[in-house]
Design an enzyme around this catalytic site. Sequence first.
Site, PDB file in Angstrom:
ATOM      1  N   SER A  33      15.933  -0.526   1.342  1.00  0.00           N
ATOM      2  CA  SER A  33      16.558  -1.432   2.310  1.00  0.00           C
ATOM      3  C   SER A  33      17.950  -1.782   1.833  1.00  0.00           C
ATOM      4  O   SER A  33      18.143  -2.114   0.663  1.00  0.00           O
ATOM      5  CB  SER A  33      15.765  -2.730   2.440  1.00  0.00           C
ATOM      6  OG  SER A  33      14.424  -2.460   2.671  1.00  0.00           O
TER       7      SER A  33
ATOM      8  N   GLU B 215       8.630  -9.891  -5.922  1.00  0.00           N
ATOM      9  CA  GLU B 215       8.799  -9.347  -4.584  1.00  0.00           C
ATOM     10  C   GLU B 215       7.685  -9.871  -3.669  1.00  0.00           C
ATOM     11  O   GLU B 215       7.935 -10.245  -2.526  1.00  0.00           O
ATOM     12  CB  GLU B 215       8.763  -7.824  -4.631  1.00  0.00           C
ATOM     13  CG  GLU B 215       8.832  -7.184  -3.244  1.00  0.00           C
ATOM     14  CD  GLU B 215       8.972  -5.675  -3.286  1.00  0.00           C
ATOM     15  OE1 GLU B 215       8.472  -5.057  -4.238  1.00  0.00           O
ATOM     16  OE2 GLU B 215       9.584  -5.131  -2.357  1.00  0.00           O
TER      17      GLU B 215
ATOM     18  N   GLU C 228      -3.746  -2.361   0.517  1.00  0.00           N
ATOM     19  CA  GLU C 228      -4.823  -1.770  -0.287  1.00  0.00           C
ATOM     20  C   GLU C 228      -4.552  -1.957  -1.785  1.00  0.00           C
ATOM     21  O   GLU C 228      -5.444  -2.327  -2.546  1.00  0.00           O
ATOM     22  CB  GLU C 228      -4.961  -0.275   0.047  1.00  0.00           C
ATOM     23  CG  GLU C 228      -5.557   0.002   1.427  1.00  0.00           C
ATOM     24  CD  GLU C 228      -4.606  -0.326   2.581  1.00  0.00           C
ATOM     25  OE1 GLU C 228      -3.379  -0.382   2.369  1.00  0.00           O
ATOM     26  OE2 GLU C 228      -5.089  -0.523   3.715  1.00  0.00           O
TER      27      GLU C 228
END
Lengths: 374, 388
Positions: free
Chosen positions: B142, B225, B358
């Site tokens: 990003s 994060e 997951e």
Amino acid sequence: MTLLYTEVEEELRASVRDLLADRCGPDAVLKRIESDAPYDMDLWKTLAHQIGVAGLLVPEEYGGAGATAREVAVVLEELGRAVAPVPFLTSAVLATKALLEVGEEDLVRELASGDVTAALAVPLSASPYRPLPETVTVGEDGTLSGQVRAVAGADVADVLLVPVGAELYRVAAEHARVEVVPSLDLTRPIATVTFAGAPATALGRFDARRVLAFGAGLLASEQLGVAEWCLDTTLAYIKERHQFARPIGSFQAIKHRMADLWLDVVRARAAARNAADLLAASSAPASDPPAPSGASGGAGADAELAAAVAAAWCSEATLHVAEESVQLHGGIGMTWEHPVHLYLKRAKAAQIALGAPGAHEDAVAELADLPGPV
Amino acid sequence: MTGDDVASLAREFLAAHDPGDRLEFLRARFDAGLAWVHFPEGLGGLGLPRELQLVVERELAGTPQLDTGVQGIGLGMAAPTILAFGTEEQKKRFLRPLWTGEEIWCQLFSEPGAGSDLATLATRAVRDGDEWVVDGQKVWTSGAHHSRWAILVARTDPDVPKHRGMTYFVCDMHAPGVEVRPLRQITGEAEFNEVFLTGVRLGDDLRLGEIGDGWRVAQMTLMNERVAIGGAPVRRGGGMMGVVTETWRSRPELRTHDLHRRLLRLWVESEVTRLAGTRLREQLSAGQPGPEGSGMKLAFASINQALSGLDVELRAEEGLEYDDWSFRRSESVDFFGRGPGYRYLRAKGNSIEGGTSEILRNIVAERVLGLPSEPRVDKDVPWKDLPR
């Protein structure tokens, strides 16, 4: 405000937990549920006399501890964790709160000591947000007649508190017929209570919504305790249980479900703490004017929203954790000798108690300005 | 120092500095220690508990603010990692322009062959005197197109098992050999990029932490994060919920009983998740984010996806429209902006970016609940011998 536990609260928790570990282990509870005395009144007296749990909500001037909903919530967590068959929720929370709301003093004093036990004669399933079923009437002579089903804690109560219309009445237990019925929740049995011209004393005007919503917001903490036991016990089991030559807790199919359950419990803890904290703040001491209830604004509305959120979330989350707990225990989870079924039964009954999740969600719609279709 | 002291400090600062000049104001705010009060003195902070930052934010609410959509990676990930592992020179050099937004940061972690299994990454950094020469390809980056610096993990020793052979660097995005190509996403726009690194030379003074210690340094970034994505404070009924309830309240003709039940459940779930985040921040106010932050990110992703989907459904005809499919670079990362279709599609990334849901469930199961890991075949094998 804090969503954490204070040192005082942790000390209270430790003393309740120690006593329960000693007197109320799973084997003892399993034995008791099929005995003549499903409620453990000796344990209750010890909790009341040694730790003072019966008078937590009662101001010191009436012989209580002058504590708040926050401490009550911590005790409920521990009682839930042990599915302890004692009338704390029914007598020291619901009945005591009802008496404090109507301004009764003498009986409150007796309840605080733990020597007298009371029960609010409403179905345990009564929703805070609907009128109570009108199954009891007042005769011309002032006596009560009628029947209330599914009353928790009634068979060990010395005094029954009976709402009729907007009024709360006091009836001595010996003037009512209390029949224990086989109950889904083995550790909080219910009874059918029948009044046939029972002598009664009017105690004053009674705001059922306020009392039941208070109870539902705190029941969330008991549910949290139930969920924590289920999560801890299941976690220990799947670390030990081997199939396919490895602990079943090493399979992702199981780990991922456990992670989701953990997340549900983390959020249940935050919701229950928040409700207890705001209920404590909104239950002003007797000398202050009462906090506003319902949607009328202020601390009362915030507390009611917090209680509805906690009740809705903790009911569903706890039931989910208990159901998963049975499943993840496999065959042993279906046996009578393993205590997990006591927790499933408590979780299912508590889901319905004091308003089902949908009723609390409807209250959220009202309190958080999320109206339905027009 | 108490909350009142911090408040008066912030008020004194405001009295002495003109918020009209945005950049000078932000620089002065950093120098006054009011950028992030829990950072050390001289590095934008005052060495105070983290929660006192809220006091500063309240006092300075009407002044120039950071652009968190563009600065998110720098503020949320690079900064705590530099603070924990950087040298004094690195902290002095990087933190101030990072905070003021003069220098934008991006993250060079994921690769085409290393997503959830980040530790298998193949970008090589080879020592050459006082420099490192970096070759490889990174992806899902990003904001690479307006970044001055990147945090980079590269393989420095292929002969040891994968977790032990990595080193963490600050990558100069202006260095020769750095090529940024936009990567078009399901929303139509390119918020992410592919970054090709070809013979990029980085001085050894851009290394963060010890050689071979890159995995441990990266853990610090990744835990931050997840808190940055899932743990940001929101007000009650705010975030994606605020977007949906605005429509819900103003357009009663759109409401149905089914949508009402689902909205109420999601409102309750959002609220308990918000409370859990508040409680987590209370616990962490003195320390660093732990693996519990992973749980908040899990919940955030699931709620955002359900709510943004409900929003499209609620709007009926309008939900069938899309604001703009044109292929363009996004200016910033924005979860709550644009139209309902964009938000719905963008939210799909929430359970993938920063650790898939997951992987986060594995982290919760193993590091919080202490469950055993799946049998592993890749732990003790030298990286170069792993099947690829």
